[in-house]
Design a protein around this motif. Structure first.
Motif, PDB file in Angstrom:
ATOM      1  N   LEU A   5       1.542  -1.151   0.119  1.00 17.77           N
ATOM      2  CA  LEU A   5       0.173  -0.105  -0.083  1.00 17.77           C
ATOM      3  C   LEU A   5       1.240   1.101  -0.115  1.00 17.77           C
ATOM      4  N   MET A  22      -6.119   1.491   9.973  1.00 17.81           N
ATOM      5  CA  MET A  22      -6.769   1.149   9.485  1.00 17.81           C
ATOM      6  C   MET A  22      -6.797   0.267   8.816  1.00 17.81           C
ATOM      7  N   VAL A  23      -5.885  -0.220   8.127  1.00 13.63           N
ATOM      8  CA  VAL A  23      -5.022  -1.449   7.666  1.00 13.63           C
ATOM      9  C   VAL A  23      -5.211  -2.936   7.992  1.00 13.63           C
ATOM     10  N   GLU A  25      -7.599  -3.099  10.283  1.00 12.94           N
ATOM     11  CA  GLU A  25      -8.974  -3.485  11.096  1.00 12.94           C
ATOM     12  C   GLU A  25      -9.512  -4.496   9.709  1.00 12.94           C
ATOM     13  N   PHE A  26      -8.125  -4.844   8.837  1.00 17.29           N
ATOM     14  CA  PHE A  26      -8.498  -6.181   7.079  1.00 17.29           C
ATOM     15  C   PHE A  26      -7.691  -7.007   8.024  1.00 17.29           C
ATOM     16  N   ILE A  60      -9.582  -1.528   1.246  1.00 18.43           N
ATOM     17  CA  ILE A  60      -9.006  -0.587   1.999  1.00 18.43           C
ATOM     18  C   ILE A  60      -8.249   1.369   1.255  1.00 18.43           C
ATOM     19  N   ARG A  61      -8.404   1.189  -0.574  1.00 19.89           N
ATOM     20  CA  ARG A  61      -8.551   2.854  -0.913  1.00 19.89           C
ATOM     21  C   ARG A  61      -9.566   3.088  -0.779  1.00 19.89           C
ATOM     22  N   ARG A  63     -12.021   3.506   1.669  1.00 24.36           N
ATOM     23  CA  ARG A  63     -11.289   4.019   3.339  1.00 24.36           C
ATOM     24  C   ARG A  63     -10.717   5.046   3.389  1.00 24.36           C
ATOM     25  N   ALA A  64      -9.552   4.983   2.638  1.00 23.07           N
ATOM     26  CA  ALA A  64      -8.956   5.705   2.855  1.00 23.07           C
ATOM     27  C   ALA A  64      -8.718   7.253   2.549  1.00 23.07           C
TER      28      ALA A  64
END
Length: 327
Positions: A5, A22-23, A25-26, A60-61, A63-64
């Motif tokens: 990322l 945030m990452v 969370e996955f 992820i993209r 959410r970012a």
């Protein structure tokens, strides 16, 4: 599968930590690559989220973008190296995948410039080009002994593996280590190497003073250069592990200049320079190699006096003449 990322420009530490959260969370297997990237192993997450790696990358993209206004670039591959190469091969702000298939890996690497391989800076790329080795597939097809004669035993073997897409490393999860950062942004793209060297000297002075003030030492120094090319402004990051943990400005300055010189940027137009001190430790427990000479002790006494002057009169009270006017 592994996600690389890339968050774009180097991010401030608080923002970068929120991005890592945030990452996380996955997947719990996420590795920080400060100041602008991270690795994530989503092999165990696809079933839980009922999405493949590309689907998780899209989440992820999204959410970012929603939380931080960032257009994240994601590379997907069977190992960290291929994921990183996929992220950087093409325009920013996309998801690119290298399938876990030997033929697909070979096709992906065919024609890839040698300079795209991690560890190959402009100077090394020119050396390889002088032998006709301009692409990853040409390097991978070259006998190992030939590469070792050109670059040395360890570097030749490492480069040949990378050119073939071989990377035995794994994503290492863990807390983001504390770092100390300093950045200088030029008023315009700077092509004068002497001015860039002066800026690096100024950054090393800042890092050293902060480390000593906090009674810390660093073992790893990272340089990030943002420079202009045909695609806009591109960032390149290089790190150096120091022979011993230090907060001594001359050693930080020498390491920073070595990193900059190894990039071979020559008259490249540079927008900004950033130094990051990593792998911090308590100065009281740091070992120091004896030099048995007066020069090092004299330099440290001068440094201590300069620190006292800064503490009394301000950060700009003492600085090298070459850095006058820099902030």
């Amino acid at each position: 599968m592994i996600l690389y990322l890339h968050f774009g420009d180097p991010q401030p530490d608080p923002v970068y930590r929120r991005l890592l959260d945030m990452v996380g969370e996955f997947t719990p297997v996420a590795q920080a690559l400060p100041p602008d990237a991270a690795l994530a192993d989503v092999s165990g997450s696809t079933r839980y989220f009922d999405r493949d790696a590309a689907g998780l990358a899209a989440l992820i993209r999204m959410r970012a973008a929603a939380l931080h206004g960032l257009d994240v670039t994601v590379g997907i591959g069977p190992n960290p190296l291929l994921a990183r190469l996929a992220a950087h091969r093409g325009e920013p702000g996309a998801i690119r995948t290298v399938p876990d298939d030997p033929e697909a890996v070979t096709r992906f690497l065919a024609g890839l410039p040698a300079s795209a391989l991690p560890g190959v800076g402009p100077a090394t790329a020119r050396t390889l080009a002088s032998y006709g080795l301009r692409t990853a597939d040409r390097i991978a097809a070259t006998p190992l002994l030939t590469l070792q004669r050109i670059l040395g035993a360890a570097s030749g073997r490492e480069l040949r593996d990378r050119a073939a897409g071989i990377d035995p490393t794994r994503v290492r999860s863990g807390a983001l280590p504390r770092t100390v950062d300093a950045e200088h942004r030029f008023e315009r793209d700077e092509s004068d190497a002497a001015r860039r060297q002066a800026a690096l000297t100024h950054l090393a002075e800042q890092l050293g003073a902060r480390l000593r003030d906090e009674r810390q030492t660093c073992r790893v120094l990272t340089l990030t250069v943002q420079y202009a090319d045909r695609t806009g402004h591109t960032s390149i990051t290089r790190s150096r592990t120091l022979s011993e943990a230090t907060a001594h400005t001359p050693r930080l300055r020498a390491a920073a200049h070595t990193l900059h010189g190894a990039l071979g940027l020559q008259r490249a137009r540079v927008r900004s320079l950033a130094l990051r001190a990593g792998d911090l430790g308590d100065a009281a427990s740091a070992s120091r190699q004896l030099t048995f000479g007066p020069d090092d002790d004299r330099a440290r006494r001068i440094e201590a006096a300069a620190d006292r002057a800064r503490a009394r009169f301000g950060a700009g009270a003492v600085r090298p003449a070459s850095t006058a006017g820099m902030r």
